[in-house]
Design an enzyme around this catalytic site. Structure first.
Site, PDB file in Angstrom:
ATOM      1  N   HIS A 131       0.913  -1.108  -0.030  1.00 37.84           N
ATOM      2  CA  HIS A 131      -0.001   0.180  -0.138  1.00 37.84           C
ATOM      3  C   HIS A 131       0.823   1.066  -0.038  1.00 37.84           C
ATOM      4  O   HIS A 131       1.568   1.284   0.986  1.00 37.84           O
ATOM      5  CB  HIS A 131      -0.851  -0.085   1.150  1.00 37.84           C
ATOM      6  CG  HIS A 131      -2.192  -0.980   1.058  1.00 37.84           C
ATOM      7  ND1 HIS A 131      -3.348  -0.583   1.803  1.00 37.84           N
ATOM      8  CD2 HIS A 131      -2.364  -2.052   0.127  1.00 37.84           C
ATOM      9  CE1 HIS A 131      -4.299  -1.476   1.410  1.00 37.84           C
ATOM     10  NE2 HIS A 131      -3.613  -2.096   0.354  1.00 37.84           N
ATOM     11  N   TYR A 178      -9.593   5.278   7.036  1.00 39.13           N
ATOM     12  CA  TYR A 178      -9.822   5.611   8.456  1.00 39.13           C
ATOM     13  C   TYR A 178     -10.755   6.691   8.535  1.00 39.13           C
ATOM     14  O   TYR A 178     -10.559   7.750   7.746  1.00 39.13           O
ATOM     15  CB  TYR A 178      -8.334   6.405   8.975  1.00 39.13           C
ATOM     16  CG  TYR A 178      -7.453   5.343   9.373  1.00 39.13           C
ATOM     17  CD1 TYR A 178      -6.396   4.932   8.253  1.00 39.13           C
ATOM     18  CD2 TYR A 178      -7.156   4.542  10.517  1.00 39.13           C
ATOM     19  CE1 TYR A 178      -5.245   3.980   8.388  1.00 39.13           C
ATOM     20  CE2 TYR A 178      -5.987   3.819  10.638  1.00 39.13           C
ATOM     21  CZ  TYR A 178      -5.080   3.608   9.755  1.00 39.13           C
ATOM     22  OH  TYR A 178      -4.312   2.604  10.009  1.00 39.13           O
ATOM     23  N   LYS A 215       0.833   0.662  14.951  1.00 33.02           N
ATOM     24  CA  LYS A 215       2.101   0.668  15.565  1.00 33.02           C
ATOM     25  C   LYS A 215       2.508  -0.610  16.635  1.00 33.02           C
ATOM     26  O   LYS A 215       3.751  -0.743  16.942  1.00 33.02           O
ATOM     27  CB  LYS A 215       2.406   1.938  16.219  1.00 33.02           C
ATOM     28  CG  LYS A 215       2.648   3.101  15.216  1.00 33.02           C
ATOM     29  CD  LYS A 215       3.754   3.154  14.268  1.00 33.02           C
ATOM     30  CE  LYS A 215       3.617   3.971  13.053  1.00 33.02           C
ATOM     31  NZ  LYS A 215       3.156   3.200  11.881  1.00 33.02           N
TER      32      LYS A 215
HETATM   33  P1  FAS Z   1       1.780 -10.886  22.268  1.00 36.20           P
HETATM   34  O1  FAS Z   1       0.746 -10.416  23.506  1.00 36.20           O
HETATM   35  O2  FAS Z   1       1.203 -10.986  20.795  1.00 36.20           O
HETATM   36  O3  FAS Z   1       2.326 -12.215  22.673  1.00 36.20           O
HETATM   37  C1  FAS Z   1       2.640 -12.430  23.849  1.00 36.20           C
HETATM   38  C2  FAS Z   1       2.828 -13.974  23.911  1.00 36.20           C
HETATM   39  O4  FAS Z   1       3.392 -14.610  25.368  1.00 36.20           O
HETATM   40  C3  FAS Z   1       1.456 -14.778  23.707  1.00 36.20           C
HETATM   41  O5  FAS Z   1       1.356 -15.555  23.000  1.00 36.20           O
HETATM   42  C4  FAS Z   1       1.065 -15.308  25.333  1.00 36.20           C
HETATM   43  O6  FAS Z   1       0.245 -16.423  25.178  1.00 36.20           O
HETATM   44  C5  FAS Z   1       2.418 -15.408  25.850  1.00 36.20           C
HETATM   45  N1  FAS Z   1       2.594 -15.191  27.322  1.00 36.20           N
HETATM   46  C6  FAS Z   1       2.000 -14.619  28.043  1.00 36.20           C
HETATM   47  N2  FAS Z   1       2.279 -14.655  29.313  1.00 36.20           N
HETATM   48  C7  FAS Z   1       3.154 -15.535  29.231  1.00 36.20           C
HETATM   49  C8  FAS Z   1       3.804 -16.311  30.222  1.00 36.20           C
HETATM   50  N3  FAS Z   1       3.799 -16.031  31.822  1.00 36.20           N
HETATM   51  N4  FAS Z   1       4.637 -17.554  30.041  1.00 36.20           N
HETATM   52  C9  FAS Z   1       4.749 -17.745  28.702  1.00 36.20           C
HETATM   53  N5  FAS Z   1       4.281 -17.161  27.815  1.00 36.20           N
HETATM   54  C10 FAS Z   1       3.312 -16.109  28.064  1.00 36.20           C
HETATM   55  N6  FAS Z   1      -1.481  -4.114  16.755  1.00 36.20           N
HETATM   56  C11 FAS Z   1      -1.673  -3.463  15.524  1.00 36.20           C
HETATM   57  O7  FAS Z   1      -0.500  -2.726  15.197  1.00 36.20           O
HETATM   58  N7  FAS Z   1      -2.727  -3.364  14.827  1.00 36.20           N
HETATM   59  C12 FAS Z   1      -4.023  -3.909  15.354  1.00 36.20           C
HETATM   60  O8  FAS Z   1      -5.046  -3.990  14.978  1.00 36.20           O
HETATM   61  C13 FAS Z   1      -3.867  -4.538  16.896  1.00 36.20           C
HETATM   62  N8  FAS Z   1      -4.813  -5.008  17.187  1.00 36.20           N
HETATM   63  C14 FAS Z   1      -4.724  -5.429  18.634  1.00 36.20           C
HETATM   64  C15 FAS Z   1      -5.905  -6.248  19.303  1.00 36.20           C
HETATM   65  C16 FAS Z   1      -5.704  -6.832  20.418  1.00 36.20           C
HETATM   66  C17 FAS Z   1      -6.995  -7.568  21.272  1.00 36.20           C
HETATM   67  C18 FAS Z   1      -4.605  -6.893  21.239  1.00 36.20           C
HETATM   68  C19 FAS Z   1      -4.332  -7.376  22.251  1.00 36.20           C
HETATM   69  C20 FAS Z   1      -3.463  -6.242  20.486  1.00 36.20           C
HETATM   70  C21 FAS Z   1      -3.669  -5.657  19.272  1.00 36.20           C
HETATM   71  N9  FAS Z   1      -2.497  -5.062  18.486  1.00 36.20           N
HETATM   72  C22 FAS Z   1      -2.572  -4.456  17.342  1.00 36.20           C
HETATM   73  C23 FAS Z   1      -1.083  -5.074  19.037  1.00 36.20           C
HETATM   74  C24 FAS Z   1      -0.761  -6.551  18.829  1.00 36.20           C
HETATM   75  O9  FAS Z   1      -0.486  -6.781  17.671  1.00 36.20           O
HETATM   76  C25 FAS Z   1       0.931  -6.559  19.510  1.00 36.20           C
HETATM   77  O10 FAS Z   1       1.463  -5.517  19.361  1.00 36.20           O
HETATM   78  C26 FAS Z   1       1.423  -7.946  19.005  1.00 36.20           C
HETATM   79  O11 FAS Z   1       0.701  -8.845  19.529  1.00 36.20           O
HETATM   80  C27 FAS Z   1       2.981  -7.799  19.975  1.00 36.20           C
HETATM   81  O12 FAS Z   1       3.280  -8.820  19.791  1.00 36.20           O
HETATM   82  P2  FAS Z   1       4.099  -9.560  21.421  1.00 36.20           P
HETATM   83  O13 FAS Z   1       5.188  -8.349  21.890  1.00 36.20           O
HETATM   84  O14 FAS Z   1       4.834 -10.965  20.725  1.00 36.20           O
HETATM   85  O15 FAS Z   1       2.976  -9.689  22.258  1.00 36.20           O
HETATM   86  C1  PHB Z   2      -6.033  -4.128  10.695  1.00 40.46           C
HETATM   87  O1  PHB Z   2      -6.132  -4.428   9.566  1.00 40.46           O
HETATM   88  O2  PHB Z   2      -6.314  -4.865  11.617  1.00 40.46           O
HETATM   89  C2  PHB Z   2      -5.596  -2.667  11.171  1.00 40.46           C
HETATM   90  C3  PHB Z   2      -5.121  -1.927  10.139  1.00 40.46           C
HETATM   91  C4  PHB Z   2      -4.775  -0.751  10.496  1.00 40.46           C
HETATM   92  C5  PHB Z   2      -4.653  -0.263  11.838  1.00 40.46           C
HETATM   93  C6  PHB Z   2      -5.162  -1.078  12.983  1.00 40.46           C
HETATM   94  C7  PHB Z   2      -5.662  -2.399  12.648  1.00 40.46           C
HETATM   95  O3  PHB Z   2      -4.237   1.025  12.155  1.00 40.46           O
END
Ligand code: FAS
Ligand code: PHB
Length: 389
Positions: A72, A200, A296
């Site tokens: 994009h 957006y 981000k």
């Molecule tokens: P994660 O949380 O992805 O991974 C951490 C891992 O550690 C998990 O698999 C968990 O099970 C494990 N863990 C936790 N505690 C533990 C323990 N005690 N022992 C062992 N393992 C353990 N970002 C975007 O850019 N766009 C989005 O649209 C977006 N939507 C999101 C929606 C939700 C509901 C959430 C919660 C986050 C969202 N995010 C989004 C942010 C998301 O993408 C995070 O930035 C990304 O998952 C970060 O990755 P990790 O740092 O690996 O953390």
């Molecule tokens: C998504 O595709 O999940 C998405 C894209 C852009 C954003 C957040 C989520 O800023």
């Protein structure tokens, strides 16, 4: 068991760090609290910055991403029926990539399992010991059996609810937080995206986002109340509200279908400092959270991985600790700029319950300025495609 780097968390941060280190012959063990299917079932990010794309390729897991992603060069922004574009390529000569976090994580799991490097699922009661001492180690339980891993370093990649951040004493940790008075209700539908670009959308009724995963898998969000639950929203109610928040031209083009996933994400800005305590290094959501408006979350996890990976590489290759010593300072410098952009974009596009008429006029004026001013668009583009590592 002994390893060089114990990685707590099998999400994108932990898996990407593990894969990069493994390819350089540095031993790691990944401990994941859940199962692989559970982790892959979480629908999260959709946009990758060029830094994350480069790391995936460096980790040797970029082939499917390069084949299947959408590139994009810009995005669309709307207020009511007023729709305009921000051309990233024009301002930064850089694009972003649409490739879901689920696919990123799947590619990394496949690589980890193909490499034979250890990954432990369903680990319980993970605890970090002597992180600020000379014998750092991790204990955990699997299937009722207690285990210990002695290691040189521990990477806390266990997300916002993990154990790693809590291991750093409160006397050392400083936390900064802002909780937003709304959430995002998101759905996945096996329908063609309403537009080739993301939209957006801000409106009198609140924010909406039209995104995608592929040519027949769309991802839509609407701002919702924190008191809502997904069950409060039928698919029909969701589609009707989405149509009210996006430009009429897009609402008419919208192809709807049954939701195959429906969830609500709370929005928060959060940073913990420092991101290092002795031999423990926090990475990704374990250290910081952004509202997803600026896309981000995953991308700041990527820059953390970049800094920690290179710090560990120099430590093992030539005994140079400078990268590790500077990890927290360098990671936080980029994280705070991403926090600011995510906070700014969230404030610009969402309706706040306590907003005055004047506040609304300020929002509309700032969106109009972004529409009309090339420099404002350049600043937006530079932040959205990702600031330098
Ligand atoms: P994660 O949380 O992805 O991974 C951490 C891992 O550690 C998990 O698999 C968990 O099970 C494990 N863990 C936790 N505690 C533990 C323990 N005690 N022992 C062992 N393992 C353990 N970002 C975007 O850019 N766009 C989005 O649209 C977006 N939507 C999101 C929606 C939700 C509901 C959430 C919660 C986050 C969202 N995010 C989004 C942010 C998301 O993408 C995070 O930035 C990304 O998952 C970060 O990755 P990790 O740092 O690996 O953390
Ligand atoms: C998504 O595709 O999940 C998405 C894209 C852009 C954003 C957040 C989520 O800023």
């Amino acid at each position: 068991m002994r390893t060089q780097v114990a990685i707590i968390g099998g999400g994108p941060s932990g898996l990407l760090l593990g894969q990069l280190l493994h390819r350089k012959g540095i031993d790691t063990v990944v401990l994941e609290r859940k199962t692989k299917d559970y982790v892959l079932g979480r629908i999260r990010a959709g946009i990758l910055e060029v830094g994350m794309v480069d790391l995936m390729r460096e980790a040797g897991v970029g082939d499917r991403m390069d084949r299947e992603c959408f590139v994009h060069d810009g995005t669309l922004i709307s207020y009511g029926d007023d729709l305009f574009g921000i051309n990233f390529k024009d301002h930064t000569d850089t694009s972003v990539v649409v490739y879901g976090q689920t696919e990123v994580t799947r590619d990394l799991y496949d690589a980890r399992e193909a490499s034979g490097a250890p990954i432990l699922y369903n680990t319980e009661d993970v605890a970090i010991h002597d992180a600020d001492g000379d014998a750092p180690h991790v204990t955990y339980r699997v299937a009722g059996q207690d285990h210990r891993i002695d290691c040189d370093f521990i990477a806390g990649c266990d997300g916002f609810h993990g154990v790693s951040r809590q291991t750093i004493p409160l006397s050392v940790r400083r936390e900064y937080e802002k909780v937003y008075p709304f959430g995002w209700l998101g759905i996945l539908s096996e329908t063609p995206p309403v537009n080739d670009e993301l939209i957006y959308a801000s409106s009198d009724r609140g924010f909406a986002l039209c995104s995608m995963r592929n040519a027949n898998l769309s991802r839509y969000y609407i701002q919702c109340s924190l008191s809502d639950s997904p069950d409060d929203w039928t698919d029909a109610a969701f589609w009707d509200e989405l149509r009210r928040r996006i430009p009429a031209s897009e609402a008419e083009a919208l192809i709807t279908g049954p939701s195959i996933e429906k969830s609500i994400a709370p929005l928060r800005s959060f940073v913990t400092e420092p991101m290092r305590w002795g031999r423990l290094f926090l990475c990704g959501d374990a250290a910081h959270i952004v509202p997803p408006t600026g896309a981000k979350g995953l991308n700041t996890a990527a820059s953390d991985v970049h800094y920690l990976y290179h710090g560990l590489l120099h430590r093992y290759a030539d005994g140079d600790d400078d990268g590790l010593e500077r990890y927290s300072e360098r990671a936080l410098a980029r994280i705070w700029k991403a926090e600011r952009f995510s906070w700014w974009f969230t404030n610009l596009m969402h309706r706040y319950p306590d907003q005055s008429e004047f506040d609304l006029k300020m929002q509309q004026a700032e969106i109009a300025f972004l529409r009309d001013n090339r420099d404002a668009q350049a600043v937006m583009a530079q932040n959205y495609v990702g600031l330098p590592y």
